[in-house]
Design a protein around this motif. Structure first.
Motif, PDB file in Angstrom:
ATOM      1  N   ALA A  97       0.819  -1.214   0.000  1.00 24.31           N
ATOM      2  CA  ALA A  97       0.000   0.000   0.000  1.00 24.31           C
ATOM      3  C   ALA A  97       0.857   1.270   0.000  1.00 24.31           C
ATOM      4  CB  ALA A  97      -0.943  -0.016   1.201  1.00 24.31           C
ATOM      5  N   ASP A  98       2.035   1.203   0.610  1.00 21.00           N
ATOM      6  CA  ASP A  98       2.935   2.368   0.657  1.00 21.00           C
ATOM      7  C   ASP A  98       3.950   2.361  -0.487  1.00 21.00           C
ATOM      8  OD1 ASP A  98       4.477   0.230   1.407  1.00 21.00           O
ATOM      9  OD2 ASP A  98       5.240   1.146   3.245  1.00 21.00           O
ATOM     10  N   LYS A 116       6.094 -19.666   3.455  1.00 18.14           N
ATOM     11  CA  LYS A 116       6.883 -19.796   4.686  1.00 18.14           C
ATOM     12  C   LYS A 116       6.697 -18.548   5.547  1.00 18.14           C
ATOM     13  CE  LYS A 116      11.589 -20.617   6.300  1.00 18.14           C
ATOM     14  NZ  LYS A 116      12.972 -20.787   5.883  1.00 18.14           N
ATOM     15  N   ARG A 117       6.834 -17.371   4.910  1.00 13.30           N
ATOM     16  CA  ARG A 117       6.621 -16.115   5.627  1.00 13.30           C
ATOM     17  C   ARG A 117       6.475 -14.977   4.625  1.00 13.30           C
ATOM     18  NH1 ARG A 117      12.209 -16.771   6.870  1.00 13.30           N
ATOM     19  NH2 ARG A 117      11.590 -17.839   8.745  1.00 13.30           N
ATOM     20  N   THR A 118       5.890 -13.888   5.101  1.00 13.53           N
ATOM     21  CA  THR A 118       5.749 -12.670   4.311  1.00 13.53           C
ATOM     22  C   THR A 118       6.612 -11.597   4.950  1.00 13.53           C
ATOM     23  OG1 THR A 118       3.533 -13.250   3.552  1.00 13.53           O
ATOM     24  CG2 THR A 118       4.121 -10.917   3.498  1.00 13.53           C
ATOM     25  N   HIS A 119       7.435 -10.949   4.134  1.00 11.46           N
ATOM     26  CA  HIS A 119       8.361  -9.926   4.617  1.00 11.46           C
ATOM     27  C   HIS A 119       7.826  -8.550   4.240  1.00 11.46           C
ATOM     28  CE1 HIS A 119      11.508 -13.017   5.313  1.00 11.46           C
ATOM     29  NE2 HIS A 119      10.984 -13.576   4.240  1.00 11.46           N
ATOM     30  N   ILE A 120       7.575  -7.720   5.247  1.00 11.31           N
ATOM     31  CA  ILE A 120       7.109  -6.350   5.043  1.00 11.31           C
ATOM     32  C   ILE A 120       8.096  -5.432   5.760  1.00 11.31           C
ATOM     33  CG2 ILE A 120       5.242  -4.689   5.462  1.00 11.31           C
ATOM     34  CD1 ILE A 120       3.316  -7.112   5.459  1.00 11.31           C
ATOM     35  N   GLY A 121       8.616  -4.437   5.052  1.00 13.02           N
ATOM     36  CA  GLY A 121       9.558  -3.488   5.654  1.00 13.02           C
ATOM     37  C   GLY A 121      11.001  -3.958   5.648  1.00 13.02           C
ATOM     38  N   PRO A 134      16.517  -3.785   3.587  1.00 15.41           N
ATOM     39  CA  PRO A 134      15.280  -3.036   3.755  1.00 15.41           C
ATOM     40  C   PRO A 134      14.400  -3.161   2.514  1.00 15.41           C
ATOM     41  CG  PRO A 134      17.075  -1.549   3.201  1.00 15.41           C
ATOM     42  CD  PRO A 134      17.664  -2.930   3.361  1.00 15.41           C
ATOM     43  N   LEU A 135      13.088  -3.125   2.741  1.00 14.02           N
ATOM     44  CA  LEU A 135      12.136  -3.129   1.640  1.00 14.02           C
ATOM     45  C   LEU A 135      11.447  -1.765   1.652  1.00 14.02           C
ATOM     46  CD1 LEU A 135      10.603  -6.696   2.134  1.00 14.02           C
ATOM     47  CD2 LEU A 135      12.250  -5.976   0.377  1.00 14.02           C
ATOM     48  N   ALA A 136      12.005  -0.844   0.895  1.00 13.38           N
ATOM     49  CA  ALA A 136      11.522   0.530   0.891  1.00 13.38           C
ATOM     50  C   ALA A 136      10.915   0.880  -0.467  1.00 13.38           C
ATOM     51  CB  ALA A 136      12.675   1.484   1.202  1.00 13.38           C
ATOM     52  N   ALA A 137      10.015   1.858  -0.435  1.00  9.73           N
ATOM     53  CA  ALA A 137       9.403   2.334  -1.676  1.00  9.73           C
ATOM     54  C   ALA A 137      10.484   2.949  -2.569  1.00  9.73           C
ATOM     55  CB  ALA A 137       8.336   3.370  -1.361  1.00  9.73           C
ATOM     56  N   PRO A 138      10.335   2.758  -3.896  1.00  8.54           N
ATOM     57  CA  PRO A 138      11.311   3.364  -4.805  1.00  8.54           C
ATOM     58  C   PRO A 138      11.306   4.881  -4.688  1.00  8.54           C
ATOM     59  CG  PRO A 138       9.813   1.871  -5.970  1.00  8.54           C
ATOM     60  CD  PRO A 138       9.312   2.010  -4.570  1.00  8.54           C
ATOM     61  N   LYS A 139      12.468   5.467  -4.837  1.00  3.17           N
ATOM     62  CA  LYS A 139      12.570   6.938  -4.804  1.00  3.17           C
ATOM     63  C   LYS A 139      12.242   7.477  -6.198  1.00  3.17           C
ATOM     64  CE  LYS A 139      15.923   6.805  -1.159  1.00  3.17           C
ATOM     65  NZ  LYS A 139      17.266   7.004  -0.710  1.00  3.17           N
ATOM     66  N   PRO A 140      11.507   8.595  -6.240  1.00  5.26           N
ATOM     67  CA  PRO A 140      11.147   9.168  -7.557  1.00  5.26           C
ATOM     68  C   PRO A 140      12.338   9.670  -8.327  1.00  5.26           C
ATOM     69  CG  PRO A 140      10.211  10.478  -5.739  1.00  5.26           C
ATOM     70  CD  PRO A 140      10.960   9.338  -5.140  1.00  5.26           C
TER      71      PRO A 140
END
Length: 140
Positions: A97-98, A116-121, A134-140
């Motif tokens: 969502a983010d 097995k698992r879901t990785h968020i963040g 880290p799982l971060a949103a792409p930078k514009p």
């Protein structure tokens, strides 16, 4: 494409010399089936400059990044093919969502993948080698 290339970059930095993280390299199941996962983790012993197609036993993990045009293939068709190939681990990467990637880590049991698992963040796992990114949103 940005998510795939950023994941490849971050993963390759952490990969031991026994693995290479490859982008869109075909894996041959048979004469008519050779899917190209967005990312694959190849065992280093399988390296060959002359190879344009990999074999399933050379691969430890495949990852598909879901896009609107590939969603059905990535979620339903490709996991069946990869499991039939015997590839032990499958990641399905989707947009949260983010806008940050979410990684669903699946392991092969009894010929099929199970979540097995879901990785968020943060993607933190020991398979196929220790990974912590880290799982971060792409930078514009």
């Amino acid at each position: 494409m940005h998510v795939t290339s950023e994941l490849q970059r971050l993963l390759q930095v952490q990969a031991p010399d026994t693995f290479a993280v490859l982008y869109r390299m075909a894996i041959k199941l048979d004469e008519r089936t050779a899917p190209e996962p967005d990312l694959s983790f190849r065992h280093a012993h399988a390296f060959d400059w002359d190879k344009s197609v990999l074999l399933p036993d050379e691969i430890a993990l495949v990852a598909e990044v879901v896009t609107p045009g590939s969603e059905e293939q990535d979620r339903y068709v490709k996991p069946i093919i990869y499991a039939a190939m015997g590839i032990p681990t499958f990641w399905l990467v989707e947009r949260g969502a983010d806008d940050a990637p979410i990684v669903h880590e699946h392991q092969r049991f009894g010929g099929v993948y199970q979540l097995k698992r879901t990785h968020i963040g943060r993607l933190k796992t020991e398979v196929p080698f220790p990974i912590d990114i880290p799982l971060a949103a792409p930078k514009p």
